[in-house]
Design a protein around this motif. Structure first.
Motif, PDB file in Angstrom:
ATOM      1  N   LEU A  28      -1.079   1.393 -11.928  1.00  0.00           N
ATOM      2  CA  LEU A  28      -1.365   2.316 -10.826  1.00  0.00           C
ATOM      3  C   LEU A  28      -2.700   3.019 -11.036  1.00  0.00           C
ATOM      4  N   PRO A  29      -3.775   2.457 -10.540  1.00  0.00           N
ATOM      5  CA  PRO A  29      -5.060   3.159 -10.637  1.00  0.00           C
ATOM      6  C   PRO A  29      -5.054   4.379  -9.731  1.00  0.00           C
ATOM      7  N   PRO A  30      -5.876   5.377 -10.032  1.00  0.00           N
ATOM      8  CA  PRO A  30      -5.951   6.560  -9.156  1.00  0.00           C
ATOM      9  C   PRO A  30      -6.362   6.170  -7.740  1.00  0.00           C
ATOM     10  N   LEU A  55       7.599   7.119 -14.047  1.00  0.00           N
ATOM     11  CA  LEU A  55       7.573   5.673 -14.224  1.00  0.00           C
ATOM     12  C   LEU A  55       7.362   5.299 -15.688  1.00  0.00           C
ATOM     13  N   SER A  56       7.720   4.046 -16.012  1.00  0.00           N
ATOM     14  CA  SER A  56       7.497   3.535 -17.367  1.00  0.00           C
ATOM     15  C   SER A  56       6.002   3.403 -17.623  1.00  0.00           C
ATOM     16  N   THR A  87       0.818  -1.214   0.000  1.00  0.00           N
ATOM     17  CA  THR A  87       0.000   0.000   0.000  1.00  0.00           C
ATOM     18  C   THR A  87       0.858   1.273   0.000  1.00  0.00           C
ATOM     19  N   PRO A  88       1.904   1.389   0.852  1.00  0.00           N
ATOM     20  CA  PRO A  88       2.777   2.571   0.744  1.00  0.00           C
ATOM     21  C   PRO A  88       3.484   2.674  -0.609  1.00  0.00           C
ATOM     22  N   ALA A  89       3.845   1.526  -1.198  1.00  0.00           N
ATOM     23  CA  ALA A  89       4.495   1.541  -2.512  1.00  0.00           C
ATOM     24  C   ALA A  89       3.549   2.101  -3.566  1.00  0.00           C
ATOM     25  N   LEU A  90       2.268   1.768  -3.469  1.00  0.00           N
ATOM     26  CA  LEU A  90       1.293   2.314  -4.400  1.00  0.00           C
ATOM     27  C   LEU A  90       1.181   3.830  -4.243  1.00  0.00           C
ATOM     28  N   GLY A 114       4.183   5.355  -5.793  1.00  0.00           N
ATOM     29  CA  GLY A 114       4.090   5.253  -7.236  1.00  0.00           C
ATOM     30  C   GLY A 114       3.185   6.311  -7.831  1.00  0.00           C
ATOM     31  N   ARG A 115       2.060   6.578  -7.166  1.00  0.00           N
ATOM     32  CA  ARG A 115       1.145   7.617  -7.649  1.00  0.00           C
ATOM     33  C   ARG A 115       1.801   8.987  -7.569  1.00  0.00           C
ATOM     34  N   LEU A 116       2.598   9.205  -6.524  1.00  0.00           N
ATOM     35  CA  LEU A 116       3.264  10.490  -6.348  1.00  0.00           C
ATOM     36  C   LEU A 116       4.274  10.748  -7.457  1.00  0.00           C
TER      37      LEU A 116
END
Length: 413
Positions: free
Chosen positions: A151-153, A143-144, A130-133, A136-138
């Motif tokens: 990565l959904p919103p 990102l590729s 969950t923190p990685a998601l 990733g959104r940030l």
């Protein structure tokens, strides 16, 4: 099919199971016609019959090569072949047994080993996933494209009802779904609450075990299963209250695995009986909801006015052999729900497959999305978090879990 297993696996639990599965195969080839990877690649070794021959050779002691591993890696384990097979060949179990042996005998390239290690160690741990998601959104723009697709919103789960009801059921939170789509379980809890059932989540339950088990870390996967059995047992046995009447799965990929706990842990004397009971109680959400069909029809009638396309996940229609329940429930509630052409074929998600075999996965998604959009639907629903995320990255149409559609309709005017 005649077999002559090698000494390293002969007369073992896995060897006996594999031998029984191999001997059930009659080489008919019906499975090939419904195999997604055979349709894309046209290679006999990239279809179920060819892979069965490869596994048979491995278990009979033939040399194991990287080519053998590649053909087995390309398999989605969608189990469409099991639905097609007239002889009842349990291909999914055979694939797990064969892949484990191949993994022990073939050294993967370093980058491949690192990638697979990160996936099997990070994804099952919700406290890490969950923190990685969020991170990733940030940093999404950096990102590729492939990672951005995963990565959904961020989504708000809304309120989880706390009312007491005489009827109680458990739900598996899982590992990936809480971070990617927290509203799914919350929506299920709200719908069941409206129907007089309290949905509970056991705090210590986590990944169902499928992710590590199917990536050939079968010992790690079994440990995940044992942890869930321990977490659920107080609720199942009725310690401190009435026992729950079902363990509800809102992700069909988890459901197909939990339903197999009794088989997968049958060799463990400390867990065999408990695991069997857990499997007996496990129900996909679409198996629970038909009991409330009339009430849902009364409350939802006419509220969903747009056409909806339903994508049945492979883990539901082939793994659990459940068909027609979601569509039947939604139609009874007045929803114009349709299946697309070739609805029996995989969308290409298949757990970690979309990350490990991105090109094949992308081709399957493009086919699936084209067929779904051709229905003229204004939205798409499914029953598994992997399918939802994968399909959404290929279409502008909204894609969500079918219970979210029901939840929205019940909450609306």
């Amino acid at each position: 099919m005649q077999t002559n297993l090698a000494d390293f696996i002969k007369n073992t639990r896995e060897g006996d199971e594999a031998e029984a599965i191999l001997r059930a195969c009659v080489h008919c080839g019906f499975c090939t016609a419904t195999c997604p990877t055979y349709q894309l690649l046209g290679d006999e070794l990239d279809g179920p019959r060819g892979r069965i021959y490869l596994i048979k050779q491995v278990l009979e002691g033939a040399p194991v090569t990287a080519k053998t591993q590649t053909h087995l890696d390309r398999c989605l384990t969608c189990r469409n072949c099991e639905s097609t097979c007239p002889s009842g060949v349990q291909y999914g179990r055979l694939a797990d047994i064969g892949r484990k042996v191949v993994e022990q005998r073939v050294q993967r390239p370093l980058l491949e080993r690192v990638q697979r290690y990160v996936l099997k160690e990070a994804l099952p741990r919700r406290w890490l996933m969950t923190p990685a998601l969020r991170a990733g959104r940030l940093f999404r723009p950096l990102l590729s494209r492939d990672l951005q697709d995963k990565l959904p919103p961020a989504a708000d789960a809304g309120l989880w009802p706390r009312r007491e009801h005489a009827r109680r059921m458990l739900v598996l939170d899982g590992c990936v779904q809480p971070g990617m789509a927290p509203n799914i379980n919350a929506a299920a809890a709200r719908v069941l609450d409206a129907l007089g059932v309290r949905l509970l989540a056991a705090p210590k339950a986590g990944c169902c075990g499928a992710l590590r088990y199917h990536m050939n870390d079968q010992d790690g996967g079994l440990d995940d299963m044992r942890r869930n059995v321990d977490a659920w047992w107080p609720y199942v046995s009725g310690e401190g209250g009435a026992p729950v009447e079902a363990i509800v799965m809102t992700a069909s990929g988890c459901g197909v695995t939990v339903k197999e706990y009794g088989h997968l842990l049958a060799h463990d004397p400390a867990y065999a009986d408990k695991a069997r009971r857990i499997s007996e109680l496990t129900r996909d959400l679409c198996e629970v909801m038909p009991a409330f069909e009339q009430e849902l029809a009364r409350r939802m009638g006419g509220k969903v006015r747009e056409r909806i396309a339903y994508h049945p996940p492979c883990t539901l229609q082939h793994g659990q052999q459940i068909r027609g329940k979601v569509e039947g429930l939604l139609r009874a509630a007045g929803v114009d729900v349709v299946l697309c052409a070739d609805s029996h074929l995989c969308c290409g998600s298949a757990g970690t497959y979309s990350m490990l075999q991105p090109e094949l996965s992308r081709q399957l998604r493009e086919r699936k999305v084209a067929n779904l959009e051709a229905t003229g639907a204004r939205a798409i629903v499914s029953a598994n978090i992997g399918c939802l995320t994968h399909i959404q990255s290929g279409t502008e149409l909204p894609v969500r879990h079918w219970i979210e559609l029901v939840d929205q309709a019940l909450a609306g005017p």
